[in-house]
Design a protein around this motif. Structure first.
Motif, mmCIF file in Angstrom:
data_model
loop_
_atom_site.group_PDB
_atom_site.id
_atom_site.type_symbol
_atom_site.label_atom_id
_atom_site.label_comp_id
_atom_site.label_asym_id
_atom_site.label_seq_id
_atom_site.Cartn_x
_atom_site.Cartn_y
_atom_site.Cartn_z
ATOM 1 N N ASP A 8 83.734 -55.676 12.236
ATOM 2 C CA ASP A 8 82.962 -56.096 11.072
ATOM 3 C C ASP A 8 81.475 -55.826 11.287
ATOM 4 N N ALA A 9 80.992 -56.091 12.490
ATOM 5 C CA ALA A 9 79.577 -55.837 12.792
ATOM 6 C C ALA A 9 79.253 -54.344 12.717
ATOM 7 N N VAL A 10 80.138 -53.507 13.234
ATOM 8 C CA VAL A 10 79.930 -52.054 13.179
ATOM 9 C C VAL A 10 79.953 -51.573 11.737
ATOM 10 N N ALA A 11 80.901 -52.068 10.958
ATOM 11 C CA ALA A 11 80.999 -51.663 9.552
ATOM 12 C C ALA A 11 79.760 -52.101 8.772
ATOM 13 N N THR A 12 79.278 -53.305 9.025
ATOM 14 C CA THR A 12 78.082 -53.803 8.348
ATOM 15 C C THR A 12 76.864 -52.969 8.718
ATOM 16 N N GLN A 13 76.698 -52.674 10.005
ATOM 17 C CA GLN A 13 75.564 -51.875 10.466
ATOM 18 C C GLN A 13 75.621 -50.461 9.886
ATOM 19 N N THR A 14 76.804 -49.865 9.858
ATOM 20 C CA THR A 14 76.960 -48.515 9.317
ATOM 21 C C THR A 14 76.657 -48.495 7.822
ATOM 22 N N GLY A 15 77.153 -49.496 7.108
ATOM 23 C CA GLY A 15 76.870 -49.590 5.679
ATOM 24 C C GLY A 15 75.388 -49.776 5.405
ATOM 25 N N TRP A 16 74.732 -50.590 6.219
ATOM 26 C CA TRP A 16 73.292 -50.802 6.084
ATOM 27 C C TRP A 16 72.530 -49.502 6.306
ATOM 28 N N ARG A 17 72.894 -48.752 7.341
ATOM 29 C CA ARG A 17 72.242 -47.468 7.621
ATOM 30 C C ARG A 17 72.420 -46.517 6.432
ATOM 31 N N PHE A 18 73.626 -46.466 5.896
ATOM 32 C CA PHE A 18 73.920 -45.623 4.731
ATOM 33 C C PHE A 18 73.007 -45.995 3.566
ATOM 34 N N ARG A 19 72.891 -47.299 3.275
ATOM 35 C CA ARG A 19 72.077 -47.761 2.144
ATOM 36 C C ARG A 19 70.595 -47.454 2.359
ATOM 37 N N VAL A 20 70.115 -47.618 3.595
ATOM 38 C CA VAL A 20 68.713 -47.326 3.878
ATOM 39 C C VAL A 20 68.420 -45.856 3.602
ATOM 40 N N VAL A 21 69.267 -44.971 4.104
ATOM 41 C CA VAL A 21 69.061 -43.531 3.904
ATOM 42 C C VAL A 21 69.145 -43.189 2.420
ATOM 43 N N ALA A 22 70.187 -43.653 1.749
ATOM 44 C CA ALA A 22 70.345 -43.344 0.323
ATOM 45 C C ALA A 22 69.175 -43.895 -0.493
ATOM 46 N N SER A 23 68.730 -45.108 -0.161
ATOM 47 C CA SER A 23 67.620 -45.714 -0.887
ATOM 48 C C SER A 23 66.320 -44.958 -0.646
ATOM 49 N N PHE A 24 66.108 -44.494 0.583
ATOM 50 C CA PHE A 24 64.908 -43.719 0.888
ATOM 51 C C PHE A 24 64.869 -42.451 0.039
ATOM 52 N N PHE A 25 65.971 -41.725 0.005
ATOM 53 C CA PHE A 25 65.995 -40.493 -0.782
ATOM 54 C C PHE A 25 65.847 -40.789 -2.270
ATOM 55 N N ASP A 26 66.492 -41.863 -2.747
ATOM 56 C CA ASP A 26 66.384 -42.233 -4.165
ATOM 57 C C ASP A 26 64.965 -42.627 -4.546
ATOM 58 N N SER A 27 64.362 -43.533 -3.774
ATOM 59 C CA SER A 27 63.097 -44.107 -4.198
ATOM 60 C C SER A 27 61.869 -43.319 -3.751
ATOM 61 N N MET A 28 61.899 -42.739 -2.576
ATOM 62 C CA MET A 28 60.719 -42.046 -2.071
ATOM 63 C C MET A 28 60.703 -40.556 -2.434
ATOM 64 N N LEU A 29 61.848 -39.930 -2.417
ATOM 65 C CA LEU A 29 61.913 -38.492 -2.693
ATOM 66 C C LEU A 29 62.434 -38.176 -4.086
ATOM 67 N N GLU A 30 62.830 -39.231 -4.806
ATOM 68 C CA GLU A 30 63.342 -39.106 -6.177
ATOM 69 C C GLU A 30 64.452 -38.070 -6.285
ATOM 70 N N THR A 31 65.339 -38.112 -5.307
ATOM 71 C CA THR A 31 66.533 -37.269 -5.320
ATOM 72 C C THR A 31 67.670 -38.078 -4.724
ATOM 73 N N SER A 32 68.865 -37.729 -5.054
ATOM 74 C CA SER A 32 69.994 -38.468 -4.503
ATOM 75 C C SER A 32 70.793 -37.569 -3.565
ATOM 76 N N LEU A 33 71.391 -38.212 -2.609
ATOM 77 C CA LEU A 33 72.275 -37.524 -1.666
ATOM 78 C C LEU A 33 73.707 -37.864 -2.008
ATOM 79 N N ASP A 34 74.608 -36.935 -1.708
ATOM 80 C CA ASP A 34 76.007 -37.310 -1.842
ATOM 81 C C ASP A 34 76.320 -38.294 -0.712
ATOM 82 N N ASP A 35 77.345 -39.091 -0.889
ATOM 83 C CA ASP A 35 77.663 -40.152 0.056
ATOM 84 C C ASP A 35 77.894 -39.634 1.473
ATOM 85 N N GLU A 36 78.571 -38.513 1.609
ATOM 86 C CA GLU A 36 78.865 -37.984 2.940
ATOM 87 C C GLU A 36 77.593 -37.605 3.683
#
Length: 77
Positions: A8-36
């Motif tokens: 559960d801790a690994v899954a939570t940490q991995t999900g958090w990392r995913f959200r941070v990266v996706a949010s950075f690209f969305d909000s700072m670079l105004e582009t979206s990444l595919d989930d993979e």
């Protein structure tokens, strides 16, 4: 399926990392990444790289973090 406490801790940490990266690209670079791609970047970056991205966005969750329940102030990031 039931996760162990460690799983559960690994899954939570991995999900958090995913959200941070996706949010950075969305909000700072105004582009979206595919989930993979967002997942791959999140796993590949060292912890200090993820921390730097997190520091650049207002909310790593952008209201999507399950732990925050839509409240960025409660984000696990």
């Amino acid at each position: 399926m039931t996760l162990t406490e460690r799983g559960d801790a690994v899954a939570t940490q991995t999900g958090w990392r995913f959200r941070v990266v996706a949010s950075f690209f969305d909000s700072m670079l105004e582009t979206s990444l595919d989930d993979e791609t967002a997942f791959d970047i999140g796993v590949a970056l060292p912890q200090d790289g993820i921390a730097r991205l997190r520091g650049l966005v207002d909310s790593a969750c952008l209201g999507r973090c399950p732990a925050a329940d839509g409240d960025a102030g409660r984000c696990v990031a």
